[in-house]
Motif scaffolding. Structure first.
Motif, PDB file in Angstrom:
ATOM      1  N   UNK A 292     109.868 -94.039  52.868  1.00  0.00           N
ATOM      2  CA  UNK A 292     110.074 -95.168  51.955  1.00  0.00           C
ATOM      3  C   UNK A 292     111.128 -94.778  50.943  1.00  0.00           C
ATOM      4  N   UNK A 294     112.852 -95.742  46.971  1.00  0.00           N
ATOM      5  CA  UNK A 294     112.650 -96.424  45.688  1.00  0.00           C
ATOM      6  C   UNK A 294     113.796 -96.039  44.768  1.00  0.00           C
ATOM      7  N   UNK A 296     115.397 -94.422  41.310  1.00  0.00           N
ATOM      8  CA  UNK A 296     115.080 -93.142  40.667  1.00  0.00           C
ATOM      9  C   UNK A 296     113.901 -93.318  39.704  1.00  0.00           C
ATOM     10  N   UNK A 385     115.671 -79.758  37.619  1.00  0.00           N
ATOM     11  CA  UNK A 385     116.921 -79.585  38.378  1.00  0.00           C
ATOM     12  C   UNK A 385     117.341 -80.883  39.078  1.00  0.00           C
ATOM     13  N   UNK A 387     118.914 -84.648  39.471  1.00  0.00           N
ATOM     14  CA  UNK A 387     120.098 -85.235  38.830  1.00  0.00           C
ATOM     15  C   UNK A 387     119.761 -86.487  38.016  1.00  0.00           C
TER      16      UNK A 387
ATOM     17  N   UNK B  75     124.039 -83.981  34.747  1.00  0.00           N
ATOM     18  CA  UNK B  75     123.530 -84.847  35.830  1.00  0.00           C
ATOM     19  C   UNK B  75     124.508 -84.867  37.007  1.00  0.00           C
ATOM     20  N   UNK B  78     124.085 -81.629  38.885  1.00  0.00           N
ATOM     21  CA  UNK B  78     122.839 -81.556  39.657  1.00  0.00           C
ATOM     22  C   UNK B  78     122.886 -82.454  40.893  1.00  0.00           C
ATOM     23  N   UNK B  79     123.636 -83.534  40.798  1.00  0.00           N
ATOM     24  CA  UNK B  79     123.730 -84.484  41.915  1.00  0.00           C
ATOM     25  C   UNK B  79     124.316 -83.828  43.172  1.00  0.00           C
ATOM     26  N   UNK B  99     106.700 -86.003  49.191  1.00  0.00           N
ATOM     27  CA  UNK B  99     107.603 -85.136  48.434  1.00  0.00           C
ATOM     28  C   UNK B  99     109.056 -85.347  48.887  1.00  0.00           C
ATOM     29  N   UNK B 101     110.288 -88.006  50.318  1.00  0.00           N
ATOM     30  CA  UNK B 101     110.710 -89.322  49.830  1.00  0.00           C
ATOM     31  C   UNK B 101     111.137 -89.247  48.368  1.00  0.00           C
ATOM     32  N   UNK B 102     110.364 -88.488  47.597  1.00  0.00           N
ATOM     33  CA  UNK B 102     110.676 -88.315  46.173  1.00  0.00           C
ATOM     34  C   UNK B 102     112.050 -87.665  46.007  1.00  0.00           C
ATOM     35  N   UNK B 103     112.280 -86.605  46.780  1.00  0.00           N
ATOM     36  CA  UNK B 103     113.571 -85.915  46.696  1.00  0.00           C
ATOM     37  C   UNK B 103     114.712 -86.855  47.133  1.00  0.00           C
ATOM     38  N   UNK B 105     114.764 -90.084  46.947  1.00  0.00           N
ATOM     39  CA  UNK B 105     114.975 -91.083  45.885  1.00  0.00           C
ATOM     40  C   UNK B 105     115.766 -90.494  44.725  1.00  0.00           C
ATOM     41  N   UNK B 106     115.424 -89.264  44.354  1.00  0.00           N
ATOM     42  CA  UNK B 106     116.099 -88.634  43.212  1.00  0.00           C
ATOM     43  C   UNK B 106     117.595 -88.462  43.487  1.00  0.00           C
ATOM     44  N   UNK B 107     117.915 -88.102  44.727  1.00  0.00           N
ATOM     45  CA  UNK B 107     119.322 -87.841  45.049  1.00  0.00           C
ATOM     46  C   UNK B 107     119.995 -89.053  45.689  1.00  0.00           C
ATOM     47  N   UNK B 111     117.858 -94.715  53.123  1.00  0.00           N
ATOM     48  CA  UNK B 111     116.594 -94.590  53.871  1.00  0.00           C
ATOM     49  C   UNK B 111     116.794 -94.130  55.323  1.00  0.00           C
ATOM     50  N   UNK B 114     117.936 -90.576  55.442  1.00  0.00           N
ATOM     51  CA  UNK B 114     116.788 -89.756  55.046  1.00  0.00           C
ATOM     52  C   UNK B 114     115.845 -89.549  56.234  1.00  0.00           C
TER      53      UNK B 114
END
Lengths: 521, 243
Positions: A292, A294, A296, A385, A387, B75, B78-79, B99, B101-103, B105-107, B111, B114
């Motif tokens: 899935x 979403x 950030x 860490x 971004x 930022x 880190x990107x 986890x 999915x979280x990573x 989303x952060x970067x 989808x 991923x």
């Protein structure tokens, strides 16, 4: 040579208080922050003492001063039981350093004794905070005597032991029974909530012991609490007023015997219990639908919610006020407010002021944001860490507090305003209070947590319940809430309006402060 | 001209008032480099890596990642970076796939991309069968693998790793080396600390040796070790410096 349990206890206490680290830390900023935090804690302690004295004086005014010691023991014991239960297996078994401690040449019995004593000392400190002022009031009103002092001392010293053991045993049982299940954290949380609601129902039954005048009937409250819910407390009372000297010794003996039996039994089954607690649900492959995406912010907030519901201790300590508000909303539906409130006081302005104060208090005691950053613990490097800006991370940490408190607060406010037939101004001020204070305490908790983080915890409850940011927010809410309630008597709407203006200003301040925060390991 | 991905200029970091963990360290890592960072315990390797990852403030110097300053544009840095610490302390309350999915989303990993990369790396590291289980139930090696997959999801330009081979089974370690080479061919750079000198010698095209926070030797692996083994050079360098 010192006993091994004593060495373990020393290490645990040093980790808990952070004293060892502080003594060695050369950074003046760390020391300054610690002094600031200790000052805040001292203020919190004074507030608790103040309210305890007020309640004790009310007891004495009703001619019930003689039963104060046993009442204190019963109240403190119930609180100790609740917190021990919520900690569950974490209290004795599921701590971070378990594997290390188990690898040491120390008998299981010593490990248990050290863990139990560590919890006992923390709980005793809390009991003393309540018991000392009550005892002073008791001696002022009932007269001082060395025998009475000895009895009270003995009762207070042993007060936390029995509830601690019963709470730990039940909590461990719940953890062990649900350990192998896939959604064990959620199950444990739900079970804990059910017990929490049960405890609330008991306290509601106490509050409904109010007499026809609307005054609280402390005698009935005492009967329910000591007579039905926690009878061991009456043993101390027998020594104080009943002439039965053996009473308090029986109380101490029962507590001590329970501790000895508990340690012996748990030590015998230690490895089996740990094995059961470490059981995991069978491995599961992922499905394509598990992938899935979403935004950030969405991902960060989702993670915070998952964290909140992953640990019963964190959830219960974090959102107890919200649960209370939701239950309060349901209870209010069945209560005739006009019958409960004194007729001369039931004006819209008065009710608005009172409701605003109560809302501030309830919202403030539910602040998972105040421990969310600390709970990153040793995984904080991963988050820092990423971004994303520190501000975004912190706002995401504040979000669950705001959303949960906001939802529960709006619910109870809507029910209250309908039942009390509030006017337009009453509605607006109460709704504003909910939204503004849900935001204000969420931001305040997050900010204080960034200033006083405690990453080196061994159980979540250490930060969710006992950490400095949680206490600062909780007791600020208590003081502010009661102040607004008090002002509500005198100036009605203006009290709520002033509180709302203050919250808006504080939100602006905390947002500005959060912008400056930098997150480093 | 070489494309510099990581440029460390005069990095200095002091703990407390006196303990200099890193002292005026300068080095560059270029696209395609597999750069090994070796030194004794407490030499300053982790401090350097953490400073580059933007999770530890430093006192003096500058760090640039693909031209962006870690101090001024954290930022942005880190990107394009992935950082894997020596002890993979992950979110144990999440399942492996949650986890990842979280990573993602952060970067901001799309989808479909991923899904394809999770599939690819999960099969490569033989962890696909466990992705639906909570990370709390993983072994150390499995946590290390899931941390690696999370770090590789966004195909970073710079990968920072602290002791990446600790806890990995031999097959996973071999495949990780393959991934290193593939990423470098695509233009990424890898900067990692290790105590395993054999691995550093065979895998890295560049080596830096740090002692007491100061850079003792750095450059192409062949140039640093000359005709001797890296182990011999490392021990000699430390002994020389002690004299």
């Amino acid at each position: 040579m010192r006993a091994k349990w004593a060495l373990l206890l020393k290490i645990q206490l040093m980790g808990l208080t952070g004293i060892g680290k502080l003594r060695k830390d050369a950074d003046p900023a760390v020391r300054r922050r610690a002094i600031g935090g200790l000052t805040a804690l001292a203020i919190v302690g004074l507030v608790i003492v103040f309210y305890t004295v007020l309640i004790a004086l009310s007891y004495c005014e009703q001619g019930l001063g003689a039963v104060l010691p046993s009442f204190t023991v019963a109240v403190a014991s119930l609180i100790v039981f609740a917190f021990s239960f919520f900690q569950g297996a974490a209290l004795l078994f599921s701590v971070k350093d378990r594997d290390f401690v188990l690898s040491l040449p120390v008998p299981r019995r010593d490990i248990l004794v050290a863990r139990l004593l560590c919890s006992y000392i923390v709980n005793l400190a809390f009991v003393l905070l309540i018991a000392v002022p009550v005892t002073v009031v008791y001696f002022v009103f009932e007269g001082f005597g060395p025998a009475a002092l000895g009895t009270v001392l003995l009762a207070v010293i042993f007060a936390p032991l029995l509830p601690l053991i019963v709470g730990a045993a039940l909590g461990t049982l719940v953890s062990a029974l649900t350990a192998g299940m896939r959604h064990k954290n959620l199950l444990q949380s739900i079970l804990s909530v059910v017990l929490f609601v049960g405890a609330l129902a008991a306290s509601f039954s106490l509050s409904f012991s109010a007499g026809p005048s609307g005054d609280i009937d402390f005698s009935a409250m005492y009967d329910v609490l000591v007579g039905s819910i926690y009878p061991p407390a009456v043993l101390a009372q027998w020594t104080l007023t009943g002439g039965r000297v053996w009473g308090v010794f029986a109380f101490a003996g029962i507590s001590l015997a329970a501790a000895v039996i508990f340690v012996a039994v748990e030590a015998a089954f230690y490895d089996k219990i740990v094995g059961k607690l470490m059981a995991h649900a069978a491995a599961r492959a992922y499905r394509k639908t598990d992938i899935k995406s979403a935004s950030v912010m969405g991902a960060l907030i989702k993670k915070e919610f998952r964290r909140l519901f992953s640990c019963p201790g964190y959830m219960l300590n974090g959102i107890s006020g919200s649960i209370l508000m939701a239950i309060g909303a349901v209870v209010l539906l069945f209560v005739d407010l006009s019958a409960v409130l004194p007729a001369d006081a039931a004006s819209d302005a008065f009710l608005t002021g009172m409701a605003a104060g109560l809302l501030i208090f309830m919202i403030g005691i539910s602040c998972p944001a105040a421990s969310a950053l600390s709970l990153e613990g040793s995984s904080r490097g991963l988050l820092f860490s990423m971004p994303v800006s520190a501000q975004k991370i912190l706002l995401a940490k504040a979000a669950p507090t705001f959303l949960i408190n906001g939802a529960a607060g709006l619910l109870i406010t809507a029910v209250f305003c309908i039942k009390a037939s509030a006017g337009a101004l009453g509605w607006v001020l109460c709704l504003l209070t909910v939204i503004l204070y849900a935001a204000c305490f969420a931001l305040a908790g997050t900010y204080f947590n960034s200033k006083f983080p405690k990453y080196d915890w061994t159980t979540e409850t250490q930060v969710a319940k006992n950490s400095m940011p949680v206490m600062i927010v909780c007791f600020s809410a208590m003081v502010l809430g009661f102040a607004v309630m008090g002002l509500g008597f005198a100036i009605g709407y203006y009290a709520a309006a002033a509180a709302d203006v203050l919250a808006a200003a504080l939100i602006a301040v905390f947002l500005a402060l959060l912008k400056k925060v930098k997150l480093y390991v | 001209m070489e494309n510099i991905i990581l440029d460390i200029q005069g990095l200095t970091k002091t703990y407390g008032k006196t303990k200099k963990a890193v002292d005026n360290l300068t080095l560059s890592v270029c696209a395609g480099d597999i750069y090994g960072f070796i030194g004794q315990n407490g030499a300053g390797k982790t401090t350097t890596l953490r400073s580059v990852a933007g999770i530890l403030p430093f006192d003096k110097g500058e760090i640039y990642i693909d031209g962006h300053s870690v101090k001024a544009e954290p930022v942005a840095c880190k990107q394009i970076t992935a950082y894997i610490p020596d002890n993979p302390d992950l979110y144990e309350f999440l399942t492996g796939v949650q986890f990842l999915n979280f990573m993602g989303d952060m970067f901001g990993v799309e989808k479909n991309v991923r899904a394809q990369r999770i599939q690819q790396y999960a099969e490569m590291f033989r962890i696909a069968g466990d992705l639906g289980s909570p990370i709390g139930s993983y072994s150390h090696g499995m946590k290390q693998k899931i941390a690696l997959i999370g770090a590789l999801l966004h195909e970073p330009k710079l990968i920072l790793l602290d002791e990446p081979f600790v806890g990995l089974d031999p097959e996973a370690a071999f495949k990780l080396k393959q991934v290193f080479h593939e990423l470098c061919e695509k233009g990424s750079a890898i900067f990692f600390s290790t105590h395993v000198l054999d691995v550093a010698e065979k895998l890295c095209n560049k080596i830096a040796i740090i002692k007491g926070g100061r850079l003792i030797a750095s450059g192409d692996t062949e140039a640093v070790r000359g005709d001797e083994s890296l182990e011999t050079v490392f021990l000699e360098v430390l002994a020389d410096d002690a004299r």
